[in-house]
Scaffold this active site. Structure first.
Site, mmCIF file in Angstrom:
data_model
loop_
_atom_site.group_PDB
_atom_site.id
_atom_site.type_symbol
_atom_site.label_atom_id
_atom_site.label_comp_id
_atom_site.label_asym_id
_atom_site.label_seq_id
_atom_site.Cartn_x
_atom_site.Cartn_y
_atom_site.Cartn_z
ATOM 1 N N ASP A 194 5.864 2.163 7.437
ATOM 2 C CA ASP A 194 4.540 1.684 7.040
ATOM 3 C C ASP A 194 3.823 2.737 6.229
ATOM 4 O OD1 ASP A 194 1.994 0.649 6.863
ATOM 5 O OD2 ASP A 194 1.565 0.730 8.998
ATOM 6 N N HIS B 53 0.828 -1.215 0.000
ATOM 7 C CA HIS B 53 0.000 0.000 0.000
ATOM 8 C C HIS B 53 0.856 1.255 0.000
ATOM 9 C CE1 HIS B 53 -0.019 1.301 4.364
ATOM 10 N NE2 HIS B 53 0.202 0.032 4.605
ATOM 11 N N ASP C 239 4.272 -4.914 3.085
ATOM 12 C CA ASP C 239 3.680 -3.700 3.658
ATOM 13 C C ASP C 239 4.807 -2.943 4.345
ATOM 14 O OD1 ASP C 239 2.358 -1.865 5.303
ATOM 15 O OD2 ASP C 239 0.645 -3.162 5.640
ATOM 16 N N GLU D 242 -5.280 1.889 2.420
ATOM 17 C CA GLU D 242 -5.147 0.681 3.239
ATOM 18 C C GLU D 242 -5.442 0.955 4.696
ATOM 19 O OE1 GLU D 242 -2.667 -2.398 5.549
ATOM 20 O OE2 GLU D 242 -2.721 -0.224 5.666
ATOM 21 N N GLU D 243 -4.915 2.084 5.186
ATOM 22 C CA GLU D 243 -5.033 2.359 6.621
ATOM 23 C C GLU D 243 -6.479 2.591 7.050
ATOM 24 O OE1 GLU D 243 -2.675 1.680 8.371
ATOM 25 O OE2 GLU D 243 -0.739 2.289 7.563
ATOM 26 N N HIS E 136 2.539 3.481 13.364
ATOM 27 C CA HIS E 136 1.325 4.305 13.192
ATOM 28 C C HIS E 136 1.386 5.633 13.936
ATOM 29 C CE1 HIS E 136 -1.721 1.119 11.553
ATOM 30 N NE2 HIS E 136 -0.732 1.379 10.726
HETATM 31 ZN ZN LIG Z 1 0.770 -0.778 6.355
#
Ligand SMILES: [Zn+2]
Length: 502
Positions: free
Chosen positions: A124, A114, A190, A161-162, A291
């Site tokens: 990420d 993604h 990912d 995606e998130e 995140h």
């Molecule tokens: Zn991810």
């Protein structure tokens, strides 16, 4: 906050594609959107609120890292919030490219990663995006030198995606028939680099492909292959783990498997909704900034991968796995590991039930279920025997064919196309209890475990909820799917040019 374990993708279009003008469920009727507004906040303000809650102490797992005992409330603290939530339908963009295959162009290997991030997303997903782009560059160089894949390679850069695996889910729902008819495997990358250590999840039929690729790539610092280092770590954990002395023959059987896939990345729709054999590759480590806004280039350059050598390693790993998946004459599936991996996963469910039974007191109103595992176990044995026989036939075919001469392109194609469908056999269109979007009867994320997997989800849920009727309903469905997979393995072993007559 989202209910990913009930169904990813656009909540307004569960099970069908969210395209311009498509039918949508009205916002008020959505089932996979939280009715309690939520917003992550820093620990400073969170501490101010949490420390002022009274009431019961929270269960053990809920106590966080702040230096006071957490309580559930309600009150006495009260706060006033003004909440503005912005629910809107907006376009997102997947970027898809294809390298056509030469001999089996109608069979496809999909590589996906993604592109959207919560904030800076150095790990990420940008470490994965960097790896996939570098891999694409390498393929382009190889193509200039004359290399072409035998099967079609599809490279996907997913969006959204998130927010709930939006891009991959909607794309795959939109192209469901094509995917069912063409895609032989899905490889996901990912967060490619959050450290140096190989981490691999996936279905067990892809184990040998992944192990072989990881065995061919050196860890740049340690001088051993990624696989060797991974196996060392696994062996350590196994050697020091619990020992079951009831079966002395198995005491020294070290049989490391890929981690079962739960959810939380773009393989979910491919495996759990459509039954495509899938794997997820990454190099991981002490990733404390997941995140958060600290997952940025500064963290990457100062703490994680200053020389970008692990990025190069991740690229080699994915590139090699993708090239072999797209170019090996016989797709490098091996099926004997499937029943063995599932057996280990079933052991875990059985152990869980045993623990619940030990904890239950005779006076408890809700008693643990009484489970008869015999038929699932028998089906697993059948699957194991069929897998072992097919693997022997595949090895013999690769070694030059049983009836003299290597298999023809037509025989290879037929075998590859048939092996592609084995994972489909584990799909039941009626889906899992209470969440019909998830249709794979032995692989799913847990209902309440975040991303973590729940192998054998139907019976696992029955055990968790002490629901005897659910167990009695789900166990035969699982048995039927396992037997269907076994019978398709036997049919492949009997194909012309493999074990069968020519
Ligand atoms: Zn991810």
């Amino acid at each position: 906050v989202q209910f990913l374990s009930y169904g990813p993708g656009d909540p307004g279009t569960p099970g069908w594609a969210s395209t311009k003008g498509s039918k949508r469920i009205a916002y008020e009727k959505l089932e996979t959107i939280s009715r309690i507004p939520s917003l992550p906040i820093g620990y400073g303000p969170a501490g101010e609120l949490l420390s002022r809650l009274a009431g019961q102490e929270v269960p053990g797992g809920w106590q966080g890292g702040l230096p006071f005992a957490y309580h559930t409330g309600p009150g006495p603290v009260e706060i006033e919030m003004s909440v503005e939530m912005d629910y809107a339908v907006r376009p997102i963009w997947n970027v898809i490219t294809r390298i056509p295959g030469t001999v089996e162009p109608d069979l496809e290997v999909v590589i996906g990663n993604h592109r959207d991030a919560w904030t800076y997303g150095a790990v990420d997903p940008n470490s994965g995006t960097a790896a996939v782009l570098e891999m694409a560059k390498a393929f382009s160089e190889a193509m200039k030198e004359g290399w072409k894949p035998r099967r079609t390679l599809v490279l996907a850069s997913w969006d959204g995606e998130e927010y709930g695996l939006l891009g991959s889910t909607e794309w795959a729902e939109h192209h469901a028939d094509e995917i069912r008819n063409r895609v032989i495997a899905y490889l996901n990358m990912d967060s490619a680099v959050s450290g140096p250590d190989l981490g691999v999840g996936g279905v067990a039929s892809l184990r040998n492909l992944i192990f072989a690729a990881a065995g061919s790539v050196l860890d740049p610092r340690k001088g051993k292959s990624l696989y060797e280092l991974w196996e060392d770590r696994r062996r350590d954990a196994w050697a020091n783990g619990p020992i079951d002395r009831s079966d002395p023959a198995k005491l020294l059987d070290f049989d490391p498997q890929l981690d079962p896939l739960g959810s939380g990345s773009d393989y979910t729709v491919f495996l759990d909704h459509l039954g495509v054999a899938s794997a997820d590759l990454r190099l991981s480590g002490r990733y404390g900034v997941y995140h958060s806004t600290y997952d940025d280039l500064y963290w990457m350059e100062h703490f994680c991968d200053p020389e970008m050598i692990h990025h190069a390693t991740a690229t080699r790993l994915l590139g090699l796995a993708a090239m072999r998946a797209a170019s090996a004459e016989l797709f490098p599936f091996r099926f004997a590991p499937v029943a063995r991996a599932l057996r280990q996963q079933l052991d875990d469910v059985q152990l869980l039930l045993l623990r619940k039974a030990r904890k239950a007191k005779p006076a408890d109103k809700k008693q643990p279920i009484r489970a008869d595992w015999a038929r699932i176990e028998k089906a697993l044995e059948e699957l194991g025997d069929a897998g072992t026989a097919l693997d022997a036939a595949l090895d013999a075919a690769l070694a030059g064919g049983r009836a003299g001469g290597p298999p023809s392109d037509a025989a290879l194609r037929a075998a590859n196309a048939a092996m592609r469908e084995v994972e489909h056999r584990l799909i039941d269109p009626e889906g899992l209890p209470g969440r019909t979007w998830f249709r794979h009867l032995v692989s799913a994320p847990g209902l309440s475990t975040g991303y973590a997997p729940w192998p054998f989800p139907g019976v696992r849920q029955a055990v968790e909820e002490a629901d005897q009727a659910m167990f009695d309903r789900e166990a035969p469905r699982i048995e039927a799917r396992l037997r269907a997979a076994a019978s398709s393995l036997r049919a492949i072993a009997a194909l012309d040019g493999l074990g069968g007559e020519r």
